[in-house]
Design an enzyme around this catalytic site. Structure first.
Site, mmCIF file in Angstrom:
data_model
loop_
_atom_site.group_PDB
_atom_site.id
_atom_site.type_symbol
_atom_site.label_atom_id
_atom_site.label_comp_id
_atom_site.label_asym_id
_atom_site.label_seq_id
_atom_site.Cartn_x
_atom_site.Cartn_y
_atom_site.Cartn_z
ATOM 1 N N LYS A 179 8.933 -3.831 -14.748
ATOM 2 C CA LYS A 179 8.487 -4.406 -13.561
ATOM 3 C C LYS A 179 8.431 -3.130 -13.444
ATOM 4 C CE LYS A 179 13.323 -4.334 -12.132
ATOM 5 N NZ LYS A 179 14.611 -5.104 -11.523
ATOM 6 N N ARG B 157 20.897 -13.476 -3.035
ATOM 7 C CA ARG B 157 20.150 -13.112 -2.935
ATOM 8 C C ARG B 157 18.779 -14.169 -3.521
ATOM 9 N NH1 ARG B 157 17.435 -8.050 -7.084
ATOM 10 N NH2 ARG B 157 17.707 -8.686 -8.183
ATOM 11 N N TYR C 56 5.387 23.837 6.487
ATOM 12 C CA TYR C 56 6.227 22.724 8.105
ATOM 13 C C TYR C 56 7.165 23.427 8.125
ATOM 14 C CZ TYR C 56 1.447 20.905 5.888
ATOM 15 O OH TYR C 56 0.389 20.232 5.855
ATOM 16 N N MET D 236 2.787 16.707 1.713
ATOM 17 C CA MET D 236 2.391 15.211 0.646
ATOM 18 C C MET D 236 1.371 16.181 0.098
ATOM 19 S SD MET D 236 -0.858 13.333 1.787
ATOM 20 C CE MET D 236 -0.422 12.656 4.084
#
Ligand SMILES: *Cc1c(COP(=O)(O)O)cnc(C)c1O
Length: 385
Positions: A34, A131, A279, A327
């Site tokens: 997964k 769950r 930043y 980023m």
């Protein structure tokens, strides 16, 4: 190719699987693919590993469809929750359904009968996660239904999932639980979940019915520490990828991480004393320092939370990450060293454990790995079969 990439060592991955298999035999091994194979890149991992897996586990039906479209023929269990309207995909792509409610199993049976198509299912028992799944004290109706399904429904398996398998008993360590140590009393132990699962299996005995052929409970933590949880199959995820699910768990199976996250210095400059970097100017040079820029940022999955926490390796030496992670880039303080554009940078692997990245960002290794974004190419090495 992009200088920032993730190298995936397939032969080590196979070694991890072999070590797990040797430890749990004769139990089968479901390989968890997964979340893009825990970030490793399912397109490279799946075709390589499928021939060695007894079963494949994914979280959502779309991941199962993706594997089938790649030509993977190994049985695939969709372990997560499924909506009724997603059921046709299970028939079309031969995916095994986690029957997590009576309604879902009933709907699957109806669809199977009306279309005369076959479906395999594993009953999902909730023994302590709250769950998905039917609680052990209400499982009788699900089992009754499963025994009464049409010939088109094969109830192949039954399973549950642990909430605390990675925590060694006794579960009294308040540090693991944050502020409220009273929580420790309410933590459901894996052994208790196992007892509840066993209660459900007794229902078959009481009815003189055979239990489903594949009974499974063990995630990585239980695979390492709870042999009585193996039953017919184990489902190690993070362990298969070479990472232990908890820091203090006994390493009864030897595995190693298979990822190396690499980049190259894209800019290198000597910065004057007292200059702020990045930043917010959250870090300042004290002396004249070489600041190297690495073309990787939080959009690549290098957490912004690593700001002023992380370190990288350049030319065999460790350097601190400095200033806000951007980023698409972050900076490294190389001090007086001569770092050149094009020098290789290691962000993870070769002495930087996934655990370290997890610590910097205040998360776990699972999130570190699954968070590495699609913008980072995966390069598969060592695929000797
Ligand atoms: C993800 C998952 C696993 C694997 O968990 P690990 O802690 O990575 O071993 C096993 N079973 C189920 C149902 C899962 O969702």
């Amino acid at each position: 190719m992009r200088p920032t990439y993730l190298e995936v060592n397939l032969s080590q991955l196979k070694q991890n699987l072999e070590n797990i298999r040797a430890h749990v035999a004769p139990a089968k091994v479901l390989v968890v693919l997964k979340a893009n194979a825990y970030g490793h890149g399912v397109d490279g991992v799946a075709p390589f590993i499928a021939p060695f897996a007894d079963y494949i586990g994914v979280a959502i039906v779309e991941e199962g469809i993706h594997l089938r479209k790649m030509g993977i023929a190994t049985p695939i269990l969709v372990m997560g929750g499924t909506l009724r309207e997603q059921l046709p995909d299970f028939f079309e792509y031969d995916l095994t359904l986690a029957a997590s409610s009576l309604d879902l199993l009933t709907a699957a049976d109806q669809l199977a009968e009306s279309t005369r198509k076959r479906i395999k299912t594993h009953l999902k028992i909730d023994t302590g996660m709250e769950r998905i799944g039917v609680r052990e004290y209400e499982a009788e109706a699900l089992i009754e239904k499963s025994l009464a399904c049409s010939q088109f429904v094969e109830v192949e398996g039954i399973f549950t999932h642990f909430a605390n398998s990675e925590i060694l008993e006794p579960l009294e360590s308040p540090s693991l639980l944050g502020a409220d140590s009273k929580l420790s009393d309410s933590k459901v132990k894996a052994s208790l979940q196992l007892e509840r699962f066993q209660e459900v299996l007794y229902i078959y005995e009481k009815r003189s019915e055979p239990q489903p052929a594949i009974r499974h409970t063990a995630n990585s933590g239980a695979t390492l520490s709870l042999p009585e949880s193996y039953y017919d199959m184990v489902r190690p995820g993070v362990l298969f990828y070479g990472v232990y699910p908890a820091r203090d768990i006994e390493k009864t199976i030897e595995v190693k991480p298979v990822l190396t996250w690499k980049s190259k210095v894209v800019y290198s400059k000597v910065t004057l004393p007292g200059r702020g970097v990045s930043y917010g100017s959250l870090w300042h040079t004290e002396a004249e320092s070489r600041i190297a820029t690495v073309p990787c940022g939080y959009a690549d999955g290098y957490f912004r939370r690593n700001t002023n926490q992380g370190r990288v390796i350049i030319n065999g030496k460790s350097y601190p990450q400095v200033g806000r992670v951007c980023m698409d880039q972050f900076m490294v303080n190389a001090g007086e060293d001569d770092i050149k554009v094009g020098d290789e940078v290691t962000l993870m692997g070769n002495g930087i454990a996934p655990e370290e990245l997890a610590n910097w960002a205040g998360t776990n290794e699972y999130e570190v790995m699954t968070n590495i974004s699609a913008r980072v190419p995966r390069v598969f090495v060592g695929a000797v079969q």
